[in-house]
Structure formats: structure tokens, C-alpha cells
Write a protein that holds these residues in place. Structure first.
Motif, short mmCIF file in Angstrom:
data_model
loop_
_atom_site.label_atom_id
_atom_site.label_comp_id
_atom_site.label_asym_id
_atom_site.label_seq_id
_atom_site.Cartn_x
_atom_site.Cartn_y
_atom_site.Cartn_z
N LYS A 26 -6.56 3.74 -7.52
CA LYS A 26 -6.03 2.36 -7.55
C LYS A 26 -4.86 2.35 -8.51
CE LYS A 26 -10.54 0.11 -6.56
NZ LYS A 26 -11.42 -0.58 -6.98
N GLN A 44 -10.90 4.24 -9.41
CA GLN A 44 -10.18 3.57 -10.32
C GLN A 44 -8.88 4.28 -10.59
OE1 GLN A 44 -10.99 0.54 -11.29
NE2 GLN A 44 -8.95 0.43 -12.23
N TRP A 71 0.81 -1.21 -0.03
CA TRP A 71 -0.09 0.12 -0.01
C TRP A 71 0.82 1.32 -0.06
CZ3 TRP A 71 -5.14 0.83 -0.58
CH2 TRP A 71 -6.03 -0.55 -0.49
N GLU A 98 -1.04 1.60 -7.66
CA GLU A 98 -0.27 0.10 -8.29
C GLU A 98 0.83 0.38 -9.01
OE1 GLU A 98 -0.99 -2.81 -7.41
OE2 GLU A 98 -2.87 -2.85 -6.65
N PRO A 153 -4.42 -2.51 -3.33
CA PRO A 153 -5.43 -1.28 -3.57
C PRO A 153 -6.22 -1.64 -4.80
CG PRO A 153 -3.09 -0.78 -3.39
CD PRO A 153 -3.02 -2.20 -3.30
N LYS A 154 -5.96 -2.35 -5.57
CA LYS A 154 -6.90 -2.81 -6.63
C LYS A 154 -8.20 -3.45 -6.30
CE LYS A 154 -4.86 -7.08 -7.41
NZ LYS A 154 -4.17 -8.11 -8.58
#
Length: 438
Positions: A212, A209, A138, A216, A201-202
Motif C-alpha cells: 500500500k 501495508q 492505482w 501511494e 490502495p490504502k
């Protein structure tokens, strides 16, 4: 928690929601784990040993037995956390350790108490490596010392209030009810942990979105900068990991000797009751909280790790030695030195556990963290057992010398750890720059 308080740079595209949700959840989880492993020391000072007829040697072994179970399951837990699910693993661990912790208050036989302490260690073996893996999923390297510190703050913060509250709980009821009352919250928290967390996170429902993808992408960019390591054998046999493992064993001797036997040492030297002993035992951890926050902030800001570890352990060495030289005849001056020793032993945790994820790729860093922490468990066993035995047979002065020697060796070994490659990730697109640091 605002962006400023989280340490994010203005304009960063990485969501500050992580600091508001992931960090408090991690803190509470580790706090409950530390409560249920460490309140044994208060129970011992509050009559457990007397009521169960435990000898000083058996008492020290009971305090240390936790770490044998804790040692054995570190790497399997880390492997499961990295390759399967931190969320599922921690949820089940919360339920089980809450049951084992509360069971300490109802077990009538000494042999079963030994079994329970061992099983408590087995279940809690997953917590630190899994939660550090969780935070590495994270938070980027420029945030990781602070994120780790907020996790490990669960250690001194818990011991701080536990030392006071547990002492008064025993005074109001008895040591059995103290274990029961403090064990059950972990079971309840398991349901909250399952509902509120996501492994990556996804998977988070509370991020949009764009957020995320930004997180990532930033984490993936960092992974591309770290040289690949294909196997656990290569990672666990590397020079830095071996040195850090031995170093953390020695560091943990000082920390856990301090945590497990401070109340007993204070009670014997001050002649206070159990309530006042608990309150005095809380003071070093209040200073430790401040030290951890400050040190992790400056470590992230400077992108340096090693330089924020060894000097503090050296100060702890000096404080323990001076406390020994002053002796119990000057309790308050000796106590001030113990406060200093406690604070500086905790101060470097955030930078220390940020080191390995910056040195090894994700596929093996979790196992490396687990190996280092498992050696810390051995150090915890030695610290809890030997410090307890020395204190019971020779007095607190010899115990202080033993802890000081372990911390000195840990400080010197840290100087042998080679610097890693630092990487700073751009807020949105994952731009990087690499520089050498220690």
C-alpha cells in the motif's frame, strides 16, 4: 497476470496484484456499459425500427439521444468520483443502467423509448471519467497507457462478441429479448463490484501495508512533479484541454458513426441475414483489440503519447476514403478497408487518456478528462445521428466521406497539442527523473 504480462519492471515494489484484480474488474465494468449502449444498432438492424414504426430520422435520433444525457453529467460525475467515491458511484450506476437497458425490451411506446435512451446516457455518463480516475489512483504514469487500454478494451471486445451474439439472439428470439438478456448482467455485477473494489490502495484488503505504502508513495511523488492548478476554471480553460476537447469530438464522430451504423451498412451492402451481419460486424473489433494492446505497450515504453495518436487517425481517414471510392459494388475489398479503419480508430485510446493525468494534478485532472469525454459525447451524438441520416438518405458512401473528414481534422488537431512533462517513478522510494516528450 504475471509481472511480465502487466508490464512491470523486474524488481518493482509496486504490487502485481493490481493487474490481477483492478484491471479485470475495470474491464468487465466498462464492457457491460458498452454492451448496453451499443446493442441498439443490432436491435435496429434486427427489426426494432420496423416493429415500432420508426422513420429513418427518428431512428437516427434514437441512436444519438443517449449522448445528450451522457454529455450533461460528465463533469459532476468526475467531481464526485475524485472527491467522494468511485466505488459508490459506479455501483449505483451499474444497477440503474442495467434496469434502463433491459427496459428497452419491454417499452411499448416510442416516446418512452426516447426517454429511456436519454436516461441510459445520464447514468452511463459517470463510467469512463470515473473509471479513468479510478485507474489513476492505482497505476503510475509508466503503466497508465496499458491500464487505460485494458479498461477501454471493454469497448471493442464487447462490440466484437455483442455483434455476433446479439445477432443470433435476435434470430433465436427477437430484439426485445436481446435487450432484456443483455441488460440484466449489469445489475448482478454491481454487487461484485462493490465487494471487490477499493477507492485507493490504502483501502484494499488484499494488499499488505508495504505494498500500500509503495503504491501511494509512487503516485504522490508523481503528483509533486506536476505544476499545481488551483481551480477547474484554470484547468478546463487551458490550451491543451480545449484542443483535446475539440479533437476528441471529431474523433468520436468517426468512432460512433462506425459503431452505431456498421451493422446496417454491412447488411445493406452484403445482403446477408442478421446473424451473418452480426458476425461480420465483429471482425473489425478483433483487430482493434490487438492494435490497442500493441500501441499502449510501445507508448508506455517510449513515454510518448501524441506520436501514438495522430498517425492512426490519419490511416483511418485514408481507409474510409478508399472504402468510399471502391463502393458497395466490391463489398469484400470495401469491407477489408472498414476493418482497417475500425482497428486504427481504437488503437490510440490508451495513450490518449494517459495524457491528461500527466499534464494536470489530481485535483483537476478528473474534471478535465470529463470535459474532453463530454465533447466526445457530442461527437458521438453527431456521429450516430448524422451518419445514420446520411446513410439512410444518401447511402453509405457519403457517410464514409463524413467520417473520413472528421478523422482527418482530429489527426491534424492532435499535432497542435503541446508535449507534457514525463516522470518515471522509482519502484519503492519514488525517485524521479523528468524529461520533455510529446
Amino acid at each position: 497476470m504475471s509481472d511480465a504480462s502487466s508490464g512491470l519492471n523486474p524488481g518493482s515494489a509496486l504490487s502485481s496484484q493490481r493487474w490481477k484484480i483492478i484491471v479485470p474488474i475495470s474491464f468487465v465494468t466498462y464492457s457491460l456499459a458498452y454492451l448496453d449502449r451499443s446493442n441498439y444498432s443490432i436491435g435496429t438492424a434486427g427489426g426494432l425500427s420496423r416493429d415500432l414504426g420508426i422513420t429513418p430520422g427518428a431512428d437516427a435520433l434514437l441512436g444519438a439521444l443517449f449522448f445528450l444525457g451522457y454529455f450533461l453529467f460528465q463533469i459532476p460525475a468526475a467531481h464526485y468520483a475524485e472527491n467522494r467515491s468511485v466505488k459508490r458511484l459506479i455501483t449505483w450506476c451499474l444497477v440503474l443502467w442495467g434496469i434502463f437497458a433491459a427496459a428497452q425490451g419491454v417499452i411499448p411506446w416510442l416516446w418512452l423509448f426516447f426517454v429511456d435512451r436519454f436516461l441510459l446516457g445520464v447514468v452511463e455518463a459517470a463510467i469512463l471519467p470515473a473509471m479513468l480516475i479510478f485507474l489513476a489512483h492505482w497505476f503510475t504514469s509508466r503503466e497508465r497507457a496499458r491500464a487505460n487500454s485494458f479498461l477501454i478494451l471493454g469497448n471493442p471486445v464487447t462490440v466484437m462478441w455483442m455483434s455476433a451474439v446479439s445477432g443470433y439472439l435476435i434470430a433465436a428470439t427477437n430484439w426485445r429479448w436481446m435487450f432484456i438478456i443483455e441488460g440484466l448482467p449489469a445489475v448482478l455485477w454491481a454487487f461484485a463490484f462493490w465487494r471487490l473494489t477499493a477507492d485507493h490502495p490504502k483501502d484494499a484488503r488484499w494488499l499488505d501495508q508495504e505494498e500500500k505504502e509503495a503504491i501511494e508513495d509512487a503516485l504522490a511523488a508523481e503528483q509533486r512533479e506536476i505544476p499545481p492548478v488551483e481551480s477547474y476554471r484554470e484547468a478546463l480553460g487551458s490550451r491543451n484541454v480545449i484542443i483535446l476537447s475539440i479533437q476528441y469530438l471529431l474523433w468520436s464522430i468517426g468512432v460512433y458513426g462506425f459503431v452505431f451504423w456498421l451493422p446496417t451498412i454491412i447488411k445493406a451492402a452484403s445482403h446477408h441475414g442478421i446473424g451473418s451481419t452480426g458476425a461480420l460486424s465483429a471482425i473489425p473489433y478483433a483487430f482493434a483489440v490487438v492494435a490497442m494492446i500493441v500501441v499502449s505497450h510501445f507508448s508506455d515504453r517510449s513515454s510518448r503519447r501524441r506520436a501514438f495518436v495522430w498517425p492512426f487517425l490519419l490511416v483511418g481517414t485514408i481507409a474510409f476514403y478508399l472504402s468510399y471510392r471502391i463502393g458497395p459494388g466490391h463489398f469484400w475489398l470495401s469491407f477489408v478497408l472498414l476493418v482497417i479503419a475500425g482497428a486504427v480508430m481504437y488503437a490510440p485510446y490508451g495513450p490518449y487518456f494517459a495524457f491528461i493525468p500527466e499534464m494536470l494534478p489530481r485535483n483537476v485532472s478528473g474534471a478535465a478528462i470529463a470535459l474532453v469525454n463530454s465533447f466526445g459525447a457530442l461527437g458521438g451524438f453527431v456521429g450516430a445521428y448524422v451518419v445514420g441520416w446520411l446513410n439512410g438518405n444518401f447511402g453509405s458512401g457519403v457517410a464514409f466521406i463524413f467520417m473520413a473528414a472528421a478523422l482527418l481534422a482530429a489527426a491534424l488537431l492532435m499535432l497542435l497539442v503541446r508535449g507534457t512533462r514525463s516522470h518515471t517513478t522509482g519502484p519503492a522510494a519514488g525517485t524521479q527523473k523528468t524529461r520533455r516528450r510529446a
